[in-house]
Design an enzyme around this catalytic site. Structure first.
Site, PDB file in Angstrom:
ATOM      1  N   CYS A 112     -18.813  -6.177   0.625  1.00 32.27           N
ATOM      2  CA  CYS A 112     -19.115  -4.997   1.453  1.00 32.27           C
ATOM      3  C   CYS A 112     -20.157  -4.080   0.812  1.00 32.27           C
ATOM      4  O   CYS A 112     -20.787  -3.286   1.504  1.00 32.27           O
ATOM      5  CB  CYS A 112     -17.839  -4.218   1.752  1.00 32.27           C
ATOM      6  SG  CYS A 112     -16.665  -5.164   2.714  1.00 32.27           S
ATOM      7  N   HIS A 250     -20.405   2.915   3.988  1.00 32.45           N
ATOM      8  CA  HIS A 250     -19.921   1.618   4.464  1.00 32.45           C
ATOM      9  C   HIS A 250     -18.762   1.884   5.416  1.00 32.45           C
ATOM     10  O   HIS A 250     -17.897   2.711   5.142  1.00 32.45           O
ATOM     11  CB  HIS A 250     -19.470   0.753   3.293  1.00 32.45           C
ATOM     12  CG  HIS A 250     -18.660  -0.432   3.717  1.00 32.45           C
ATOM     13  ND1 HIS A 250     -19.112  -1.313   4.678  1.00 32.45           N
ATOM     14  CD2 HIS A 250     -17.440  -0.867   3.331  1.00 32.45           C
ATOM     15  CE1 HIS A 250     -18.191  -2.244   4.864  1.00 32.45           C
ATOM     16  NE2 HIS A 250     -17.158  -2.001   4.058  1.00 32.45           N
ATOM     17  N   ASN A 280     -15.376  -3.375  10.611  1.00 31.37           N
ATOM     18  CA  ASN A 280     -15.985  -3.526   9.294  1.00 31.37           C
ATOM     19  C   ASN A 280     -16.877  -4.766   9.324  1.00 31.37           C
ATOM     20  O   ASN A 280     -16.386  -5.886   9.410  1.00 31.37           O
ATOM     21  CB  ASN A 280     -14.875  -3.670   8.247  1.00 31.37           C
ATOM     22  CG  ASN A 280     -15.413  -3.826   6.828  1.00 31.37           C
ATOM     23  OD1 ASN A 280     -16.608  -4.027   6.625  1.00 31.37           O
ATOM     24  ND2 ASN A 280     -14.529  -3.731   5.857  1.00 31.37           N
TER      25      ASN A 280
HETATM   26  N1  ACO Z   1      -0.743  -4.323  13.724  1.00 32.24           N
HETATM   27  C1  ACO Z   1       0.521  -3.884  13.626  1.00 32.24           C
HETATM   28  N2  ACO Z   1       1.169  -3.835  12.465  1.00 32.24           N
HETATM   29  C2  ACO Z   1       0.541  -4.252  11.365  1.00 32.24           C
HETATM   30  C3  ACO Z   1      -0.774  -4.735  11.399  1.00 32.24           C
HETATM   31  C4  ACO Z   1      -1.420  -4.771  12.647  1.00 32.24           C
HETATM   32  N3  ACO Z   1      -2.686  -5.194  12.795  1.00 32.24           N
HETATM   33  N4  ACO Z   1      -1.150  -5.079  10.166  1.00 32.24           N
HETATM   34  C5  ACO Z   1      -0.115  -4.829   9.369  1.00 32.24           C
HETATM   35  N5  ACO Z   1       0.922  -4.338  10.081  1.00 32.24           N
HETATM   36  C6  ACO Z   1       2.223  -3.936   9.624  1.00 32.24           C
HETATM   37  C7  ACO Z   1       2.637  -4.639   8.362  1.00 32.24           C
HETATM   38  O1  ACO Z   1       3.176  -5.905   8.639  1.00 32.24           O
HETATM   39  C8  ACO Z   1       3.682  -3.708   7.826  1.00 32.24           C
HETATM   40  O2  ACO Z   1       4.878  -3.920   8.513  1.00 32.24           O
HETATM   41  P1  ACO Z   1       6.281  -3.865   7.738  1.00 32.24           P
HETATM   42  O3  ACO Z   1       6.372  -2.460   7.205  1.00 32.24           O
HETATM   43  O4  ACO Z   1       7.243  -4.195   8.809  1.00 32.24           O
HETATM   44  O5  ACO Z   1       6.161  -4.891   6.667  1.00 32.24           O
HETATM   45  C9  ACO Z   1       3.155  -2.345   8.225  1.00 32.24           C
HETATM   46  O6  ACO Z   1       2.205  -2.569   9.274  1.00 32.24           O
HETATM   47  C10 ACO Z   1       2.484  -1.622   7.081  1.00 32.24           C
HETATM   48  O7  ACO Z   1       1.583  -2.534   6.456  1.00 32.24           O
HETATM   49  P2  ACO Z   1       0.584  -2.080   5.334  1.00 32.24           P
HETATM   50  O8  ACO Z   1      -0.313  -3.207   4.976  1.00 32.24           O
HETATM   51  O9  ACO Z   1       1.339  -1.427   4.235  1.00 32.24           O
HETATM   52  O10 ACO Z   1      -0.216  -1.007   6.179  1.00 32.24           O
HETATM   53  P3  ACO Z   1      -1.168   0.131   5.677  1.00 32.24           P
HETATM   54  O11 ACO Z   1      -0.706   1.422   6.120  1.00 32.24           O
HETATM   55  O12 ACO Z   1      -1.530  -0.033   4.236  1.00 32.24           O
HETATM   56  O13 ACO Z   1      -2.471  -0.198   6.545  1.00 32.24           O
HETATM   57  C11 ACO Z   1      -4.597  -1.237   6.220  1.00 32.24           C
HETATM   58  C12 ACO Z   1      -3.107  -1.441   6.396  1.00 32.24           C
HETATM   59  C13 ACO Z   1      -5.171  -0.622   7.487  1.00 32.24           C
HETATM   60  C14 ACO Z   1      -5.248  -2.587   5.965  1.00 32.24           C
HETATM   61  C15 ACO Z   1      -4.824  -0.280   5.030  1.00 32.24           C
HETATM   62  O14 ACO Z   1      -4.128  -0.710   3.912  1.00 32.24           O
HETATM   63  C16 ACO Z   1      -6.260  -0.139   4.700  1.00 32.24           C
HETATM   64  O15 ACO Z   1      -7.016   0.427   5.441  1.00 32.24           O
HETATM   65  N6  ACO Z   1      -6.676  -0.627   3.521  1.00 32.24           N
HETATM   66  C17 ACO Z   1      -8.042  -0.608   3.134  1.00 32.24           C
HETATM   67  C18 ACO Z   1      -8.532  -1.961   3.357  1.00 32.24           C
HETATM   68  C19 ACO Z   1      -9.923  -2.017   3.891  1.00 32.24           C
HETATM   69  O16 ACO Z   1     -10.451  -1.158   4.572  1.00 32.24           O
HETATM   70  N7  ACO Z   1     -10.499  -3.135   3.592  1.00 32.24           N
HETATM   71  C20 ACO Z   1     -11.773  -3.429   4.081  1.00 32.24           C
HETATM   72  C21 ACO Z   1     -12.454  -4.310   3.136  1.00 32.24           C
HETATM   73  S1  ACO Z   1     -12.793  -3.458   1.683  1.00 32.24           S
HETATM   74  C22 ACO Z   1     -13.891  -2.407   2.088  1.00 32.24           C
HETATM   75  O17 ACO Z   1     -14.738  -2.703   2.883  1.00 32.24           O
HETATM   76  C23 ACO Z   1     -13.816  -1.109   1.456  1.00 32.24           C
END
Ligand code: ACO
Length: 323
Positions: A112, A250, A280
């Site tokens: 990224c 980004h 993204n």
């Molecule tokens: N829809 C519904 N529920 C979902 C989804 C979805 N698409 N994805 C995950 N869940 C659920 C999980 O299964 C989990 O359920 P559980 O509690 O029953 O186990 C719950 O949601 C929480 O999951 P987490 O992964 O802990 O969710 P979080 O609040 O951390 O959000 C996310 C996930 C959006 C990916 C977040 O961690 C994030 O934004 N991280 C940054 C990652 C990023 O942006 N990466 C991009 C690449 S790197 C970059 O470019 C910077």
């Protein structure tokens, strides 16, 4: 000598996939995706539409915006983690597609952060006098490496490409008004390499593999790394959040962008946001956002634009550009 932006352009595949369409296929919802990421829809490349095809269209748009001929380009640096093939570099397919057969073209892989790394690389070649004009491209088809059964990752990404044309130009030497790339700062730390990676590759598995991510871990590090490398840019130049006209981060996640801007005291109205419509797009997200803000008249000649990115590796970086 400064690397001045002559123009920018972008290309998005035709097909738009909304959150509702994803929710019809996997266990997710528009509400969950919007609340956690700010993403509402993303573009997905058609069958047979490769990263190089998107890149060529973005490059042509950037050349048209700059008003220069493709034949004047001496260097192409293409940032991608989703190349057409393992080799040759997608950059040479783009070079050929543009009808150029002089100079040099190569790919750069910093996930990224790729566009910021590519911009810094081209800037250094231009400032040393090695080349006069360069195309810096970010182009991706992340849809091809997503595990469409993993709701934690497949909802986050989209396909697209963006490009800028840079030219080495003598500037008067006035720090407050000189146009071009002012400073770039790049970082990486391989201790984090297993937090965001693709579980395949030619040497390890002889497969393409799928994107794997510990989302929470990425989130935890993102804001700190982004703000640190922007502070590096401020310290190196004596500039600060008030000096910035536009913040073009980004586009991974609205919450990361908001938190970074808040921590740096960058006013919300200076933040360019496209993650809602593009998702993204990895290395393509910054030049895509630049194109949007150029086309709608926000970024004007002379404006100071702050770019930043963070991604797999981890890699992260910032760039200050006077447009
Ligand atoms: N829809 C519904 N529920 C979902 C989804 C979805 N698409 N994805 C995950 N869940 C659920 C999980 O299964 C989990 O359920 P559980 O509690 O029953 O186990 C719950 O949601 C929480 O999951 P987490 O992964 O802990 O969710 P979080 O609040 O951390 O959000 C996310 C996930 C959006 C990916 C977040 O961690 C994030 O934004 N991280 C940054 C990652 C990023 O942006 N990466 C991009 C690449 S790197 C970059 O470019 C910077």
């Amino acid at each position: 000598i400064r690397s001045v932006v002559l123009g920018c352009g972008s290309y998005l595949p035709e097909q738009v996939v909304t959150n509702a369409q994803l929710a019809a296929r996997i266990d997710t919802s528009d509400e969950w995706i919007v609340q956690r990421t700010g993403i509402r829809e993303r573009h997905i490349a058609a069958e047979g539409e490769f990263t190089s095809h998107l890149a060529i269209k973005a490059a042509q748009a950037a050349l048209a915006d700059a008003g220069v001929d493709a034949q004047s380009i001496e260097l192409i640096v293409l940032a991608t983690s989703t190349p057409d093939n393992t080799f040759p570099a997608t950059a040479v397919a783009v070079q050929h597609g543009l009808g150029i057969n002089h100079g040099a073209a190569f790919d750069l892989q910093a996930v990224c952060s790729g566009f910021v790394f590519a911009l810094a690389t081209a800037d250094n070649f231009l400032r040393t006098g090695a080349y006069k004009r360069a195309l810096v491209i970010g182009a991706e088809t992340f849809s091809r490496i997503l595990d469409w059964n993993d709701r934690g990752t497949c909802v986050l990404f989209g396909d697209g490409a963006g490009a800028v044309v840079l030219e080495a130009q003598e500037q008067p030497g006035n720090a407050a008004t000189d146009r071009g790339v002012v400073t770039t700062h790049l970082r990486s730390d391989g201790r984090h390499k297993a937090k965001l990676f693709v579980d395949g590759g030619p040497s390890s598995t002889q497969t393409v593999g799928h994107l794997r991510m510990e989302g929470r871990e990425v989130f935890k590090h993102a804001v700190g790394m982004i703000t640190d490398v922007i502070v590096d840019a401020f310290n190196a130049t004596g500039l600060n959040a008030d000096s910035i006209d536009w913040f073009v981060p980004h586009q991974a996640n609205k919450r990361i962008i908001d938190a970074s801007a808040h921590k740096l005291h960058i006013a919300p109205e200076k933040v360019v946001l496209t993650v809602d419509r593009h998702g993204n797009t990895s290395a393509a997200s910054i030049p895509l956002a630049l194109s949007v803000a150029r086309k709608d008249g926000r970024i004007k000649k002379g404006d100071l634009v702050l770019l930043e990115a963070m991604g797999g590796g981890f890699t992260w970086g910032s760039a200050l550009v006077r447009w």
